[in-house]
Write a protein that holds these residues in place. Structure first.
Motif, PDB file in Angstrom:
ATOM      1  N   HIS A 161      35.428  35.698  44.588  1.00  0.00           N
ATOM      2  CA  HIS A 161      34.824  36.934  44.077  1.00  0.00           C
ATOM      3  C   HIS A 161      34.304  36.749  42.654  1.00  0.00           C
ATOM      4  N   GLU A 162      35.017  35.981  41.850  1.00  0.00           N
ATOM      5  CA  GLU A 162      34.568  35.741  40.479  1.00  0.00           C
ATOM      6  C   GLU A 162      33.288  34.926  40.472  1.00  0.00           C
ATOM      7  N   ALA A 163      33.172  33.984  41.397  1.00  0.00           N
ATOM      8  CA  ALA A 163      31.938  33.198  41.506  1.00  0.00           C
ATOM      9  C   ALA A 163      30.757  34.072  41.916  1.00  0.00           C
ATOM     10  N   ASP A 164      31.028  35.061  42.781  1.00  0.00           N
ATOM     11  CA  ASP A 164      29.978  35.966  43.243  1.00  0.00           C
ATOM     12  C   ASP A 164      29.733  37.130  42.291  1.00  0.00           C
ATOM     13  N   GLY A 165      30.637  37.324  41.343  1.00  0.00           N
ATOM     14  CA  GLY A 165      30.532  38.476  40.450  1.00  0.00           C
ATOM     15  C   GLY A 165      30.928  39.779  41.112  1.00  0.00           C
ATOM     16  N   THR A 166      31.659  39.728  42.218  1.00  0.00           N
ATOM     17  CA  THR A 166      32.050  40.936  42.961  1.00  0.00           C
ATOM     18  C   THR A 166      33.442  41.387  42.521  1.00  0.00           C
ATOM     19  N   TYR A 167      33.547  41.716  41.231  1.00  0.00           N
ATOM     20  CA  TYR A 167      34.833  42.088  40.663  1.00  0.00           C
ATOM     21  C   TYR A 167      35.350  43.419  41.197  1.00  0.00           C
ATOM     22  N   ASP A 168      34.460  44.252  41.726  1.00  0.00           N
ATOM     23  CA  ASP A 168      34.857  45.576  42.201  1.00  0.00           C
ATOM     24  C   ASP A 168      35.293  45.581  43.666  1.00  0.00           C
ATOM     25  N   HIS A 169      35.246  44.433  44.327  1.00  0.00           N
ATOM     26  CA  HIS A 169      35.638  44.398  45.740  1.00  0.00           C
ATOM     27  C   HIS A 169      37.102  44.822  45.878  1.00  0.00           C
ATOM     28  N   PRO A 170      37.424  45.641  46.883  1.00  0.00           N
ATOM     29  CA  PRO A 170      38.795  46.158  47.022  1.00  0.00           C
ATOM     30  C   PRO A 170      39.877  45.084  47.070  1.00  0.00           C
ATOM     31  N   GLU A 171      39.627  43.967  47.736  1.00  0.00           N
ATOM     32  CA  GLU A 171      40.692  42.963  47.824  1.00  0.00           C
ATOM     33  C   GLU A 171      40.904  42.278  46.474  1.00  0.00           C
ATOM     34  N   TYR A 172      39.829  42.100  45.718  1.00  0.00           N
ATOM     35  CA  TYR A 172      39.975  41.534  44.368  1.00  0.00           C
ATOM     36  C   TYR A 172      40.716  42.517  43.470  1.00  0.00           C
ATOM     37  N   GLN A 173      40.334  43.802  43.541  1.00  0.00           N
ATOM     38  CA  GLN A 173      40.987  44.817  42.732  1.00  0.00           C
ATOM     39  C   GLN A 173      42.461  44.961  43.103  1.00  0.00           C
ATOM     40  N   ALA A 174      42.793  44.762  44.379  1.00  0.00           N
ATOM     41  CA  ALA A 174      44.192  44.835  44.796  1.00  0.00           C
ATOM     42  C   ALA A 174      45.025  43.752  44.112  1.00  0.00           C
ATOM     43  N   ALA A 175      44.471  42.557  43.993  1.00  0.00           N
ATOM     44  CA  ALA A 175      45.183  41.468  43.314  1.00  0.00           C
ATOM     45  C   ALA A 175      45.361  41.783  41.828  1.00  0.00           C
ATOM     46  N   ILE A 176      44.319  42.318  41.198  1.00  0.00           N
ATOM     47  CA  ILE A 176      44.403  42.675  39.783  1.00  0.00           C
ATOM     48  C   ILE A 176      45.433  43.781  39.570  1.00  0.00           C
ATOM     49  N   THR A 177      45.458  44.759  40.478  1.00  0.00           N
ATOM     50  CA  THR A 177      46.437  45.843  40.362  1.00  0.00           C
ATOM     51  C   THR A 177      47.855  45.306  40.415  1.00  0.00           C
ATOM     52  N   LEU A 178      48.112  44.383  41.312  1.00  0.00           N
ATOM     53  CA  LEU A 178      49.443  43.787  41.414  1.00  0.00           C
ATOM     54  C   LEU A 178      49.800  43.051  40.124  1.00  0.00           C
ATOM     55  N   LEU A 179      48.860  42.279  39.592  1.00  0.00           N
ATOM     56  CA  LEU A 179      49.108  41.570  38.339  1.00  0.00           C
ATOM     57  C   LEU A 179      49.359  42.554  37.195  1.00  0.00           C
ATOM     58  N   ASN A 180      48.608  43.658  37.179  1.00  0.00           N
ATOM     59  CA  ASN A 180      48.799  44.652  36.120  1.00  0.00           C
ATOM     60  C   ASN A 180      50.209  45.229  36.147  1.00  0.00           C
ATOM     61  N   TYR A 181      50.721  45.528  37.347  1.00  0.00           N
ATOM     62  CA  TYR A 181      52.053  46.108  37.445  1.00  0.00           C
ATOM     63  C   TYR A 181      53.150  45.077  37.190  1.00  0.00           C
ATOM     64  N   ARG A 182      52.837  43.812  37.327  1.00  0.00           N
ATOM     65  CA  ARG A 182      53.800  42.769  36.984  1.00  0.00           C
ATOM     66  C   ARG A 182      53.789  42.446  35.494  1.00  0.00           C
ATOM     67  N   HIS A 183      52.581  42.425  34.895  1.00  0.00           N
ATOM     68  CA  HIS A 183      52.439  41.801  33.585  1.00  0.00           C
ATOM     69  C   HIS A 183      51.819  42.681  32.500  1.00  0.00           C
ATOM     70  N   VAL A 184      51.360  43.891  32.826  1.00  0.00           N
ATOM     71  CA  VAL A 184      50.818  44.802  31.817  1.00  0.00           C
ATOM     72  C   VAL A 184      51.805  45.919  31.523  1.00  0.00           C
ATOM     73  N   CYS A 185      52.261  46.614  32.555  1.00  0.00           N
ATOM     74  CA  CYS A 185      53.294  47.641  32.378  1.00  0.00           C
ATOM     75  C   CYS A 185      54.087  47.736  33.667  1.00  0.00           C
ATOM     76  N   ARG A 186      55.399  47.493  33.561  1.00  0.00           N
ATOM     77  CA  ARG A 186      56.241  47.404  34.746  1.00  0.00           C
ATOM     78  C   ARG A 186      56.889  48.741  35.113  1.00  0.00           C
ATOM     79  N   LEU A 187      56.504  49.811  34.435  1.00  0.00           N
ATOM     80  CA  LEU A 187      57.026  51.126  34.766  1.00  0.00           C
ATOM     81  C   LEU A 187      56.380  51.639  36.057  1.00  0.00           C
TER      82      LEU A 187
END
Length: 294
Positions: A161-187
């Motif tokens: 997705h990063e190679a295609d620039g499709t950062y808004d794709h749901p599956e890419y966003q799902a991975a980012i959301t998981l990382l955010n809850y692990r490493h940005v704010c764990r509340l």
């Protein structure tokens, strides 16, 4: 402990023809000057987590950086550079007659604080670097390590997705959301001031300087590295980091090893927001450092 309250004073400062909105709490002789993360993020989340200091005899001052919050939001990509934000920070400090400050930078605000400290060292009493780094290529290595924990198939998907620039794709966003809850704010529920900042994020400076999300740096700061210059900063420094932080303890340790006089505190149950994730422990560490260096 964070609190939502109206500032004791709100003032506008003009910097190179642009309107910058500043916020102040308390009237103590010692000033804690806050630089929030982003870029392009309003200061609500950091301001409301630190206004409590005004009840301990400190003046707390911050501002919405150009491009976000109540400050002007010009549409000029040439404005999104760390050197311009350094001069903006100095203009605010001078206009408000803050004198020497305890400069506290969180995340991107920490990179800005480091650059400011190297440019205007005489303006600082102390430097407080929170959940930040001085070497972004090293940070990228750490980010790739964190991403790898999602598994090779997910990482492969993200790279495609990063190679295609499709950062808004749901599956890419799902991975980012998981990382955010692990490493940005764990509340489980993110605090209201944090959500207020996130919901008013101007992505133009963020994309220009950092990238499309917290785990991909492709902007004009991707090669920024001031680790070797940290020894030029003469004032005492406090470094704080969450055990699970996206800007990892390894990044914090690299800063400590290069600063002249630095303390490092790791919050074991936090990620990128210890002041929300472990407020009692965080507040005690900050108050102790400030008291010893007032």
């Amino acid at each position: 402990m964070w609190q939502e309250r109206e500032p004791d004073e709100t003032r506008e400062v003009t910097v190179d023809g642009h309107r910058i909105v500043t916020y102040s709490y308390g009237s103590g002789a010692e000033t804690v000057f806050l630089l929030n993360g982003g870029p392009g993020l309003p200061c609500n989340y950091l301001r409301d987590a630190h206004s409590f200091l005004s009840g301990h005899g400190y003046r707390v001052v911050t501002f919405d950086q150009l491009g976000c919050g109540a400050s002007d939001k010009p549409d000029d990509p040439a404005l999104w550079s760390i050197s311009r934000y350094v001069e903006e920070t100095e203009a605010v400090r001078t206009a408000l007659d803050l004198g020497k400050v305890h400069l506290l930078g969180h995340s991107w605000g920490g990179w800005l604080a480091i650059e400011y400290a190297l440019t205007y060292p005489d303006a600082l009493k102390t430097l407080i670097l929170e959940d930040t780094a001085a070497d972004l290529p090293h940070l990228m290595e750490e980010m790739h390590r964190l991403r790898a924990s999602l598994g090779p198939e997910t990482v492969e998907m993200m790279i495609a997705h990063e190679a295609d620039g499709t950062y808004d794709h749901p599956e890419y966003q799902a991975a980012i959301t998981l990382l955010n809850y692990r490493h940005v704010c764990r509340l489980q529920e993110w605090p209201a001031p944090l959500m207020a900042s996130l919901n008013d994020w101007n992505m133009a400076p963020y994309m220009a300087m950092q990238g499309p999300n917290e785990f991909l740096y492709i902007g004009n700061l991707k090669d920024w590295n001031r680790a070797a210059d940290l020894g030029k900063i003469p004032c005492p420094a406090l470094i704080t980091v969450g055990r699970h932080d996206e800007i990892t303890p390894a990044c914090a340790l690299r800063m400590k090893q290069n600063l002249r006089e630095a303390e490092l505190v790791v919050f074991q149950n936090s990620s990128h927001m210890p002041f929300y994730e472990e407020p009692a422990a965080y507040d005690a560490v900050l108050l102790d450092f400030l008291a010893r260096n007032a």
